[in-house]
Scaffold this motif. Sequence first.
Motif, PDB file in Angstrom:
ATOM      1  N   LYS A 144       0.835  -1.203   0.000  1.00 46.83           N
ATOM      2  CA  LYS A 144       0.000   0.000   0.000  1.00 46.83           C
ATOM      3  C   LYS A 144       0.867   1.250   0.000  1.00 46.83           C
ATOM      4  O   LYS A 144       1.995   1.230   0.485  1.00 46.83           O
ATOM      5  N   SER A 145       0.298   2.331  -0.531  1.00 44.54           N
ATOM      6  CA  SER A 145       1.026   3.597  -0.609  1.00 44.54           C
ATOM      7  C   SER A 145       0.556   4.528   0.501  1.00 44.54           C
ATOM      8  O   SER A 145      -0.599   4.494   0.924  1.00 44.54           O
ATOM      9  N   SER A 146       1.496   5.372   0.934  1.00 45.43           N
ATOM     10  CA  SER A 146       1.161   6.377   1.944  1.00 45.43           C
ATOM     11  C   SER A 146       1.302   7.786   1.371  1.00 45.43           C
ATOM     12  O   SER A 146       1.571   8.725   2.100  1.00 45.43           O
ATOM     13  N   GLU A 150      -4.886  12.065  -1.488  1.00 44.91           N
ATOM     14  CA  GLU A 150      -5.796  10.932  -1.299  1.00 44.91           C
ATOM     15  C   GLU A 150      -6.358  10.401  -2.605  1.00 44.91           C
ATOM     16  O   GLU A 150      -6.529   9.192  -2.766  1.00 44.91           O
ATOM     17  N   ARG A 153      -3.774   8.240  -4.055  1.00 39.06           N
ATOM     18  CA  ARG A 153      -3.546   7.109  -3.152  1.00 39.06           C
ATOM     19  C   ARG A 153      -4.630   6.058  -3.329  1.00 39.06           C
ATOM     20  O   ARG A 153      -4.354   4.852  -3.362  1.00 39.06           O
ATOM     21  N   ASN A 154      -5.876   6.508  -3.474  1.00 43.57           N
ATOM     22  CA  ASN A 154      -6.978   5.559  -3.660  1.00 43.57           C
ATOM     23  C   ASN A 154      -6.846   4.807  -4.973  1.00 43.57           C
ATOM     24  O   ASN A 154      -7.090   3.599  -5.037  1.00 43.57           O
ATOM     25  N   TYR A 156      -4.067   4.246  -6.661  1.00 49.16           N
ATOM     26  CA  TYR A 156      -2.912   3.353  -6.528  1.00 49.16           C
ATOM     27  C   TYR A 156      -3.283   2.108  -5.727  1.00 49.16           C
ATOM     28  O   TYR A 156      -3.005   0.974  -6.142  1.00 49.16           O
ATOM     29  N   ASN A 157      -3.917   2.309  -4.588  1.00 56.47           N
ATOM     30  CA  ASN A 157      -4.242   1.184  -3.718  1.00 56.47           C
ATOM     31  C   ASN A 157      -5.297   0.269  -4.328  1.00 56.47           C
ATOM     32  O   ASN A 157      -5.249  -0.953  -4.158  1.00 56.47           O
ATOM     33  N   ASN A 158      -6.240   0.848  -5.079  1.00 50.87           N
ATOM     34  CA  ASN A 158      -7.299   0.030  -5.673  1.00 50.87           C
ATOM     35  C   ASN A 158      -6.815  -0.769  -6.879  1.00 50.87           C
ATOM     36  O   ASN A 158      -7.280  -1.887  -7.119  1.00 50.87           O
ATOM     37  N   VAL A 161      -2.195  -2.404  -5.504  1.00 50.65           N
ATOM     38  CA  VAL A 161      -1.836  -3.089  -4.253  1.00 50.65           C
ATOM     39  C   VAL A 161      -2.236  -4.561  -4.306  1.00 50.65           C
ATOM     40  O   VAL A 161      -3.328  -4.911  -4.741  1.00 50.65           O
TER      41      VAL A 161
END
Length: 221
Positions: A144-146, A150, A153-154, A156-158, A161
Amino acid sequence: MTKTRIFVSWRAEEKWLNAMGAKGYRLTGVDAFDYKFTIAAGQTFVYSLEWLDVSPMSDEGERFAAKRAEDGFSLCASKRGWAYYIREGTDVPEKDTSALRLTMGHYRAVSLFALVMFLVFTGLTAYNFYYQSVFAAEGYTIPKSSMSVEFFRNIYNNLLVGKNPATVLLLLLVPITAVFLLLCASFGSEYFATRRLMKQSVLRQLERAAETAQEDGEARE
């Protein structure tokens, strides 16, 4: 009026322009893939598309324009090294050998560049195929990215990840590799087609020179 077309082949582009010219469409400008025409009722036009590798307004471009003017052509548009010449009439003249040689060199350079890029991306693709199995064996996936934004980040994570990083890269590399292969094939085939035209032009010039020499010899006898 404006027509939008995409061409890889200069021969196909010139053929299309001549078909438009036969209907009385006079080319006034070319911008990316847009061709701008005016309609001249009762007139027909012939086009000659030449690769100059320089601006038509440069000294070399003006010398070439003067040479084309001997055949009745005048510059009507230009685009990134390409010059578009026009004259009234219906007879399409034979291509100049030196112009064909320049065009052939252009397509050879572009096709070689596409070939090099294809080989580079083929290597990267093969490399990622290897590491796909390495990451799979290790059970490693994209964490996951920090990142602070946002929205990104969403996304990237969706999307990324939990996936094998080599697999993600392959989804990008394979289409790019295919595109460079297609470009290499397209520009390469155009290079060989132009090369054939140049050889045919040289042969015709030699035949005419031989006929002229024979006629001169017969006249002296």
